[in-house]
Design an enzyme around this catalytic site. Structure first.
Site, mmCIF file in Angstrom:
data_model
loop_
_atom_site.group_PDB
_atom_site.id
_atom_site.type_symbol
_atom_site.label_atom_id
_atom_site.label_comp_id
_atom_site.label_asym_id
_atom_site.label_seq_id
_atom_site.Cartn_x
_atom_site.Cartn_y
_atom_site.Cartn_z
ATOM 1 N N CYS A 75 19.967 133.044 70.623
ATOM 2 C CA CYS A 75 19.398 133.870 69.539
ATOM 3 C C CYS A 75 17.868 133.830 69.552
ATOM 4 O O CYS A 75 17.208 134.886 69.571
ATOM 5 C CB CYS A 75 19.955 133.422 68.191
ATOM 6 S SG CYS A 75 19.899 131.638 67.919
HETATM 7 N N1 LIG Z 1 24.974 130.553 65.069
HETATM 8 C C1 LIG Z 1 24.124 131.315 65.756
HETATM 9 O O1 LIG Z 1 23.187 131.942 65.214
HETATM 10 C C2 LIG Z 1 24.284 131.461 67.247
HETATM 11 C C3 LIG Z 1 23.518 132.433 67.911
HETATM 12 C C4 LIG Z 1 23.633 132.559 69.298
HETATM 13 C C5 LIG Z 1 24.527 131.738 69.984
HETATM 14 N N2 LIG Z 1 25.244 130.794 69.310
HETATM 15 C C6 LIG Z 1 26.175 129.966 70.086
HETATM 16 O O2 LIG Z 1 27.503 130.451 69.848
HETATM 17 C C7 LIG Z 1 28.425 129.350 69.878
HETATM 18 C C8 LIG Z 1 29.199 129.346 68.545
HETATM 19 O O3 LIG Z 1 28.242 129.149 67.498
HETATM 20 P P1 LIG Z 1 28.658 129.202 65.961
HETATM 21 O O4 LIG Z 1 27.380 129.146 65.211
HETATM 22 O O5 LIG Z 1 29.621 130.299 65.705
HETATM 23 O O6 LIG Z 1 29.442 127.791 65.834
HETATM 24 P P2 LIG Z 1 30.478 127.323 64.701
HETATM 25 O O7 LIG Z 1 30.291 128.133 63.471
HETATM 26 O O8 LIG Z 1 30.333 125.855 64.621
HETATM 27 O O9 LIG Z 1 31.919 127.677 65.344
HETATM 28 C C9 LIG Z 1 32.412 127.005 66.485
HETATM 29 C C10 LIG Z 1 33.790 127.536 66.828
HETATM 30 O O10 LIG Z 1 34.279 126.882 68.015
HETATM 31 C C11 LIG Z 1 35.563 126.285 67.746
HETATM 32 N N3 LIG Z 1 35.684 125.065 68.567
HETATM 33 C C12 LIG Z 1 34.963 123.911 68.429
HETATM 34 N N4 LIG Z 1 35.293 123.036 69.427
HETATM 35 C C13 LIG Z 1 36.241 123.650 70.180
HETATM 36 C C14 LIG Z 1 36.976 123.273 71.343
HETATM 37 N N5 LIG Z 1 36.785 122.080 71.954
HETATM 38 N N6 LIG Z 1 37.885 124.142 71.853
HETATM 39 C C15 LIG Z 1 38.088 125.352 71.274
HETATM 40 N N7 LIG Z 1 37.425 125.780 70.160
HETATM 41 C C16 LIG Z 1 36.503 124.925 69.631
HETATM 42 C C17 LIG Z 1 35.543 126.015 66.263
HETATM 43 O O11 LIG Z 1 36.879 125.912 65.782
HETATM 44 P P3 LIG Z 1 37.229 125.069 64.405
HETATM 45 O O12 LIG Z 1 36.842 125.985 63.279
HETATM 46 O O13 LIG Z 1 38.684 124.841 64.521
HETATM 47 O O14 LIG Z 1 36.390 123.821 64.468
HETATM 48 C C18 LIG Z 1 34.846 127.285 65.759
HETATM 49 O O15 LIG Z 1 35.759 128.361 65.753
HETATM 50 C C19 LIG Z 1 27.583 128.086 70.110
HETATM 51 O O16 LIG Z 1 27.577 127.773 71.472
HETATM 52 C C20 LIG Z 1 26.172 128.505 69.669
HETATM 53 O O17 LIG Z 1 25.153 127.790 70.330
HETATM 54 C C21 LIG Z 1 25.159 130.657 67.960
#
Ligand SMILES: NC(=O)c1ccc[n+]([C@@H]2O[C@H](COP(=O)([O-])OP(=O)(O)OC[C@H]3O[C@@H](n4cnc5c(N)ncnc54)[C@H](OP(=O)(O)O)[C@@H]3O)[C@@H](O)[C@H]2O)c1
Length: 345
Positions: free
Chosen positions: A163
């Site tokens: 991001c």
């Molecule tokens: N947030 C942002 O602004 C943003 C922007 C760009 C990129 N990203 C990237 O996008 C990714 C997701 O970010 P997010 O902010 O959406 O994170 P998040 O809200 O913490 O969500 C993580 C997701 O991954 C699942 N998960 C966790 N461990 C897992 C595993 N071992 N196997 C399968 N599923 C698993 C979680 O499931 P549960 O709910 O069951 O725990 C949840 O659905 C990250 O790599 C982050 O760096 C985020």
């Protein structure tokens, strides 16, 4: 919004799965896929630790009356179903392990984590703090910064940019590519708290969030920005007391000789307008943008101001859409040859 699209199978649509669908990015992606009839979500997954949960219980503001159930992830969940594309909105470590398995099944993988954004395994290990389990995939992964995408060779993984890097690179690339930058660009970028993901932690809890720099001089997005711009940068991320959006302020010293060769008074504004003329999501605006102008949208607003030696470029994006799910949606539209902006406007 047609709330039945996710669970209906549209015959000619690309069948896809979303991993990490209970997270912030995964749920946004489900919503975009929901609006894009070129794609059908056949299954959506949480981590293995959860019980099945209704999408509308996880993100009611996005799910509407969809009946989609998000199921606990296990590779066996894909047995017997046709899946053409998988979107991984997972922690970096999980993406790095799961992507190769999906690739071996012939599925195109769009990874929204940082697991495939570096071509060099040593640079990856330094930035992310662990050895990549499949370093052989890195050299052939494609960095999908959509407004600047040129290479269309079939890659291993489609790596969706981070991001902060999306905001910083969109802000700086026109100036860098024109040779107008002298020395290191300085980027200070403020992100809303959704940037940290859904997992609870003290630093992002309601009572603790204030306005604070973090990862000073060692944030993992600094080498990503440098790799893509081809120049070292100073990058300082700041956690801001709001939910959505990134405001990046990028300051550069200008090559005055080259600048003086450009005759119009609004030379840099024109450079930016020209750079993004073919892109319907990046808008070059006449006043510094606010995060509220783009929050919950797939748009990026860019403003450039300069005097005879310094330029300040200000960029606003929504971290979860332009900075993640929206760029993944656009990447998939491109890869599957459908309208580039389907689901996004
Ligand atoms: N947030 C942002 O602004 C943003 C922007 C760009 C990129 N990203 C990237 O996008 C990714 C997701 O970010 P997010 O902010 O959406 O994170 P998040 O809200 O913490 O969500 C993580 C997701 O991954 C699942 N998960 C966790 N461990 C897992 C595993 N071992 N196997 C399968 N599923 C698993 C979680 O499931 P549960 O709910 O069951 O725990 C949840 O659905 C990250 O790599 C982050 O760096 C985020």
């Amino acid at each position: 919004m047609n709330n039945n699209v996710v669970s209906e199978v549209v015959p000619s649509a690309v069948s896809c799965v979303v991993l990490g669908a209970t997270g912030y990015v995964g749920s946004e992606l489900l919503a975009l896929l929901h609006k894009n009839t070129n794609f059908t979500v056949v299954k959506a997954f949480s981590s293995a630790e959860r019980e099945p949960v209704a999408w509308r219980a996880v993100a009611p503001q996005l799910a509407g009356n969809s009946s989609l159930i998000i199921e606990p992830w296990h590779i066996n969940q894909l047995s017997g179903i046709n899946v053409q594309a998988a979107f991984l909105a997972l922690p970096h470590e999980a993406s790095a392990l799961i992507a190769p398995v999906l690739l071996s099944l012939g599925i195109k993988v769009f990874d929204l984590s940082g697991a495939f954004r570096f071509q060099d395994a040593d640079v990856f290990a330094n930035a992310y703090g662990f050895e990549h389990p499949s370093p052989q995939l890195l050299a052939n992964a494609q960095y999908m910064l959509m407004p600047w995408l040129k290479n269309t060779v079939e890659p291993s993984v489609y790596a969706i940019p981070g991001c902060y890097p999306t905001a910083a690179i969109l802000g700086l690339k026109p100036l860098v590519d024109a040779g107008l930058v002298v020395g290191m660009p300085v980027i200070t970028a403020i992100s809303g708290v959704t940037g940290a993901g859904k997992g609870a932690n003290a630093r992002t809890s309601f009572c603790e969030v204030s306005m604070q720099a973090y990862g000073v001089l060692n944030h993992r997005h600094q080498p990503e920005i440098s790799q893509q711009l081809g120049t070292e940068v100073v990058f300082t991320p700041v956690l801001g007391p709001y939910a959505r959006g990134i405001l990046a302020v990028c300051t550069v010293q200008l090559n005055t000789e080259l600048l003086n060769n450009r005759e119009t008074p609004n030379a840099l504004h024109e450079l930016y307008r020209h750079s993004y003329a073919q892109n319907e999501l990046v808008m070059v605006v006449n006043q510094p943008p606010a995060v509220n102008h783009v929050a919950h949208t797939a748009f990026c607003h860019v403003h450039v101001a300069h005097n005879e030696h310094t330029a300040v470029v200000t960029v606003a994006i929504d971290n979860l859409i332009m900075g993640a799910a929206g760029q993944a949606m656009q990447a998939a539209n491109q890869v599957f040859g459908v309208d580039l902006y389907a689901g996004l406007k």
